[in-house]
Design a protein around this motif. Structure first.
Motif: not given
Length: 145
Positions: A128-134, A136-143, A117-122, A81-83
């Motif tokens: 959150l306004s669209l109904g998503f909920e934060l 508590e999980t770990n996000c892992y990546r394996c390159e 990313r947390p830095a993308r405050r807006e 998602v990018v504008v």
């Protein structure tokens, strides 16, 4: 008055590809160059649904829904998602996300996940306004490459 239109992208289009090539680095400094083969591969994949936003005819946003069916259910991920920086604050990201959520509902998905990313405050406030909920999980990546 400006006109915002959100539409499905279902084929490679050189002008759209060029616009996306300018947008993706605004999402990630590590975004690879978007090639015709890559775009064709993504839009022709049955599990993906790509939408673009046009502002007065110019492509200024993109978002992707990736649908998954597993043994435990059907769900989706919203990705990329990018504008465009010059068009932010007009509700375009919200329109893109709402469009993909409507598609996910129509496809019978159980839920949709996304990461931001947390830095993308807006962006986080919009999700959150669209109904998503934060969660508590770990996000892992394996390159792999």
């Amino acid at each position: 008055m400006s006109t915002i239109r959100v539409e499905a992208l279902d084929r490679d289009d050189e002008s759209v590809r060029d616009a996306l090539g300018r947008l993706l680095p605004q999402l990630s400094a590590n975004a690879p160059t978007l090639t015709a083969d890559r775009l064709r591969s993504v839009v022709s994949e049955p599990s993906t649904h790509v939408v673009i936003a046009r502002l007065d005819g110019t492509v200024v946003g993109v978002a992707v829904l990736v649908r998954c069916r597993t043994l435990c259910g059907s769900f989706g991920f919203i990705e990329d998602v990018v504008v465009d920086e010059a068009a932010r604050g007009l509700g375009i990201g919200k329109r893109l996300t709402e469009t993909l959520l409507a598609r996910a509902r129509a496809d019978g998905l159980d839920h949709v996940d996304l990461t931001s990313r947390p830095a993308r405050r807006e962006a986080n406030a919009m999700y959150l306004s669209l109904g998503f909920e934060l969660r508590e999980t770990n996000c892992y990546r394996c390159e792999l490459g």
